[in-house]
Design an enzyme around this catalytic site. Structure first.
Site, PDB file in Angstrom:
ATOM      1  N   HIS A   1      67.241  60.707  35.500  1.00 12.99           N
ATOM      2  CA  HIS A   1      66.457  60.387  36.818  1.00 12.99           C
ATOM      3  C   HIS A   1      67.467  60.399  37.703  1.00 12.99           C
ATOM      4  O   HIS A   1      68.178  60.551  38.638  1.00 12.99           O
ATOM      5  CB  HIS A   1      65.680  60.195  37.285  1.00 12.99           C
ATOM      6  CG  HIS A   1      64.958  60.110  38.483  1.00 12.99           C
ATOM      7  ND1 HIS A   1      63.763  60.405  39.328  1.00 12.99           N
ATOM      8  CD2 HIS A   1      64.737  59.536  39.582  1.00 12.99           C
ATOM      9  CE1 HIS A   1      63.380  60.332  40.593  1.00 12.99           C
ATOM     10  NE2 HIS A   1      64.501  59.509  41.156  1.00 12.99           N
ATOM     11  N   GLU A   2      68.277  59.316  37.207  1.00 15.17           N
ATOM     12  CA  GLU A   2      68.973  58.425  38.356  1.00 15.17           C
ATOM     13  C   GLU A   2      70.365  59.249  38.688  1.00 15.17           C
ATOM     14  O   GLU A   2      71.227  59.098  39.461  1.00 15.17           O
ATOM     15  CB  GLU A   2      69.241  57.212  38.248  1.00 15.17           C
ATOM     16  CG  GLU A   2      67.993  55.985  37.817  1.00 15.17           C
ATOM     17  CD  GLU A   2      67.632  56.124  39.901  1.00 15.17           C
ATOM     18  OE1 GLU A   2      68.064  56.210  40.576  1.00 15.17           O
ATOM     19  OE2 GLU A   2      66.027  55.729  40.230  1.00 15.17           O
TER      20      GLU A   2
ATOM     21  N   HIS B   1      70.406  62.195  40.413  1.00 13.39           N
ATOM     22  CA  HIS B   1      70.837  62.069  42.017  1.00 13.39           C
ATOM     23  C   HIS B   1      72.458  62.530  42.191  1.00 13.39           C
ATOM     24  O   HIS B   1      72.799  62.791  43.037  1.00 13.39           O
ATOM     25  CB  HIS B   1      70.267  60.979  42.165  1.00 13.39           C
ATOM     26  CG  HIS B   1      69.232  60.113  42.973  1.00 13.39           C
ATOM     27  ND1 HIS B   1      68.111  61.706  43.724  1.00 13.39           N
ATOM     28  CD2 HIS B   1      68.350  59.582  42.402  1.00 13.39           C
ATOM     29  CE1 HIS B   1      67.105  60.924  44.195  1.00 13.39           C
ATOM     30  NE2 HIS B   1      67.127  59.814  43.152  1.00 13.39           N
TER      31      HIS B   1
END
Ligand SMILES: *[C@@H]1O[C@H](CO)[C@@H](O)[C@H](O)[C@H]1NC(C)=O
Ligand SMILES: *[C@@H]1O[C@H](CO)[C@@H](O)[C@H](O)[C@H]1NC(C)=O
Ligand SMILES: CC(=O)N[C@H]1CO[C@H](CO)[C@@H](O)[C@@H]1O
Ligand SMILES: [Ca+2]
Ligand SMILES: [Ca+2]
Length: 645
Positions: free
Chosen positions: A444-445, A448
């Protein structure tokens, strides 16, 4: 409603003083090791019934580098030579024994040999014979050339072995490895004479070619693919990340084989990429996971958790320094294997956590590279092998960062500046859990970084800022981690919970699901007061994308290995059009803009083969063809699809 647990720093607030730009290196397509594919190579043969042979060879009929007096070892050497002669027709006087020893654990004796001719080694004509306690051959393999040795290029006489020829070979190698030498760099060489036993040592070479200024040249033979042999120079030189041994034809000066003593081998004891978290599988040793296309030099630069794509370290103080922070060192052969006992507090396994974070970041680098987040598109690499994009921006990844708990974040400055990932420990359980071990949190990170760099171009990372686009930033991150975690056993009935390991009820309002009951989110949720925060908005977007993904998988099937980039399969098509859509869409896109970019990306990728399925999925969640845009109060659900669908 849960407070937003995972937040993202969007703004490129990293002060430049924190970021040290490594020296820009010369552009290069890295040279790769290669050697002739030998047609006469014999496969490894295992004798179910060990062979008893009467040794006809005495130590005087073969040569040896070894001075052994142990009669049993001498007998094993004789048996090995006899075996090659009797079973494979090898002339005894062409056998040279390079190593022989009895293994104390197994009691087996291993004899290693190289083929010789006129006192020169045929460096790639080698053999090994394994002998049991009773002097019987249990297995063997060899690549000796059959029959008498035929020269391909020259007499093997010393005439070909002049210093001038060695000099030309050195220049040829320098060109091949893109570290060119000028004639003047070899000034002293002509005066040195070649000694056929010790060869030639060339000194005072420039550091870009040889870090210690030295190259060693010896004379040898090399077996070609067809079994003939060529007279070669063996040139040995060490560079920053390589230690080359090249075989260069003494007359044509072609590079015939190239070996690199810097092992690109890497192993990691981790939860592998198909294991979502410690709840989902075991900690195992994974060998050489780097993609050859995405990471041609491997993941590790110098035996620690840093390399071209990621610098992973601890940061218990939570401060902003990272260069000098603790990183675990690999054992011999780049093996990263550290103790992990999850019943103990996270600090006890910080090294295993750093290795895991390094691993998952590199997995994300390679996966996103394969799907088009490459150097030109502004990805995170210290060195740009293609020469496109800006380098010097491998990810700073802090495991168990002390600046927070129960969260994780990622800061994305423009191309050429290092992004920073901070992973925290989670305190809802006893003992605490470590986000580094939950793949969907790390993925997820990292995503980004992908969405921020791709949307609006790599130089502008201020394009997912406002409510709707910021929310989609969160949504893409959930969607990409979902694509990565999906298994062939999952169906469109799967309900997926993000953050299950660190926070058992998950960190989102609903599981991702194709059931309207399990997850009722639709486009119109964007007008709810409790959906004005980026993670809530992102959940709606990720849920819509979840429908699109299953529509594609149901129609096109599932690729077991997403890294294979098989664009006939639904999950691979999904990841591709997500990234292509990010490249197409404008800065600060709305849901409508992003939907249209995905539709266009699919049109371009497949000619629109899946157009109606994709529209159907969007329409199911209210983002149909007549859905209005325009901000607050204008997010009305629409379930219509274009004419013809
Ligand atoms: C792991 O830690 C727990 C708690 O301290 C301990 O009981 C257990 O024996 C440890 N396991 C191993 C394999 O060391
Ligand atoms: C469209 O597809 C072609 C190959 O089919 C590709 O080269 C091109 O980059 C794609 N363009 C966009 C905007 O995705
Ligand atoms: C570190 C590195 O390789 N940087 C290069 C990345 O590509 C740009 C564009 O060609 C070069 O200018 C950099 O030198
Ligand atoms: Ca870059
Ligand atoms: Ca951007």
């Amino acid at each position: 409603m849960l407070q937003p647990l995972v937040s993202t720093i969007y703004f490129a607030a990293l002060s430049c003083a924190l970021i040290s730009q490594p020296q820009q290196r010369q552009l290069s397509t890295p040279a790769k090791p290669f050697s002739p594919a030998l047609s006469h190579r014999q496969p490894f043969t295992v004798y179910e019934t060990p062979l008893s042979l009467n040794p006809i060879a005495s130590p005087t009929t073969f040569s040896s580098s070894l001075a052994h007096s142990d009669p049993l070892l001498l007998q094993s050497m004789s048996i090995a030579a006899t075996y090659l002669h009797q079973k494979h027709g090898i002339q005894l006087d062409s056998i040279h024994i390079t190593d022989a020893y009895t293994d104390t654990a197994t009691g087996l004796t291993h004899v290693y040999m190289v083929q010789t001719h006129d006192g020169l080694h045929v460096t790639n004509a080698v053999a090994n014979v394994n002998i049991d306690k009773n002097g019987r051959v249990i297995s063997s393999g060899h690549s000796f050339t059959p029959g008498p040795l035929a020269s391909n290029n020259a007499d093997f006489s010393s005439a070909a072995l002049s210093t001038d020829s060695a000099r030309a070979a050195l220049l040829a190698l320098a060109n091949h490895i893109q570290a060119p030498l000028a004639d003047t760099d070899l000034g002293g060489m002509a005066a040195t004479s070649f000694d056929s036993s010790s060869g030639l040592t060339v000194t005072n070479l420039p550091a870009h070619f040889a870090i210690d200024g030295t190259a060693r040249i010896t004379s040898a033979l090399l077996q070609n693919a067809d079994g003939s042999v060529s007279s070669v120079w063996r040139v040995n030189a060490e560079q920053q990340d390589h230690w080359w041994t090249a075989s260069i034809d003494t007359s044509s000066h072609n590079v015939l084989a190239l070996y690199d003593w810097y092992s690109q081998s890497e192993s990691y004891n981790v939860y592998a990429k198909d294991v979502l978290s410690p709840e989902d599988g075991k900690h195992t040793l994974v060998a050489d996971p780097a993609s050859k296309d995405a990471s041609p030099k491997g993941w590790v630069t110098k035996g620690s958790t840093y390399g071209n794509n990621v610098w992973a370290q601890s940061n218990p103080t939570g401060g902003s320094t990272w260069q000098t922070n603790h990183r675990p060192k690999a054992g011999p052969g780049n093996v990263f294997d550290f103790p992990l006992n999850l019943s103990q507090p996270p600090e006890s396994y910080i090294d295993a956590a750093i290795v895991q974070l390094f691993y998952t970041n590199n997995i994300m680098h390679d996966l996103s590279y394969i799907y088009g987040f490459d150097e030109a598109a502004g990805n995170f690499q210290d060195e740009n092998f293609s020469g496109r994009g800006v380098g010097g921006d491998g990810v700073i990844a802090n495991a168990q960062d002390g600046s927070g708990t129960n969260n994780a974040n990622f800061a994305t400055p423009p191309d050429g500046q290092r992004p920073r990932m901070r992973m925290y420990t989670w305190t809802q359980t006893m003992p605490n859990r470590d986000g580094d071990f939950e793949q969907d949190i790390v993925a997820h990170e990292f995503t980004h970084g992908i969405s921020n760099r791709l949307t609006g171009g790599p130089a502008n990372t201020d394009c997912l800022n406002d409510g709707e686009s910021g929310g989609m930033g969160e949504g893409w991150s959930d969607a990409v981690s979902t694509i990565l975690r999906l298994k062939s056993t999952d169906t469109h009935d799967a309900d997926l919970v993000l953050g299950h390991y660190v926070y058992t009820k998950g960190i989102r309002n609903y599981p991702y699901s194709t059931s309207m009951d399990t997850n009722p989110s639709t486009y119109s949720y964007l007008d709810r007061m409790d959906y004005q925060e980026v993670h809530a908005i992102g959940e709606v977007w990720a849920e819509i994308l979840y429908e699109v993904m299953w529509a594609l998988i149901d129609k096109n099937g599932f690729a077991d290995d997403i890294f294979a980039h098989d664009l006939t399969k639904g999950n691979s098509i999904m990841l591709q059009i997500l990234l292509d859509g990010m490249k197409l869409q404008p800065c600060n896109p709305t849901f409508i803009d992003a939907r249209n970019a995905i539709i266009q990306a699919e049109q371009n990728l497949t000619g629109g083969k899946n157009r109606c399925e994709i529209w159907g999925a969007f329409a199911k969640r209210g983002l149909g063809v007549n859905a209005p845009g325009g901000g607050w109060g204008r997010h009305t659900d629409d379930s219509s699809v274009p004419d013809g669908c």
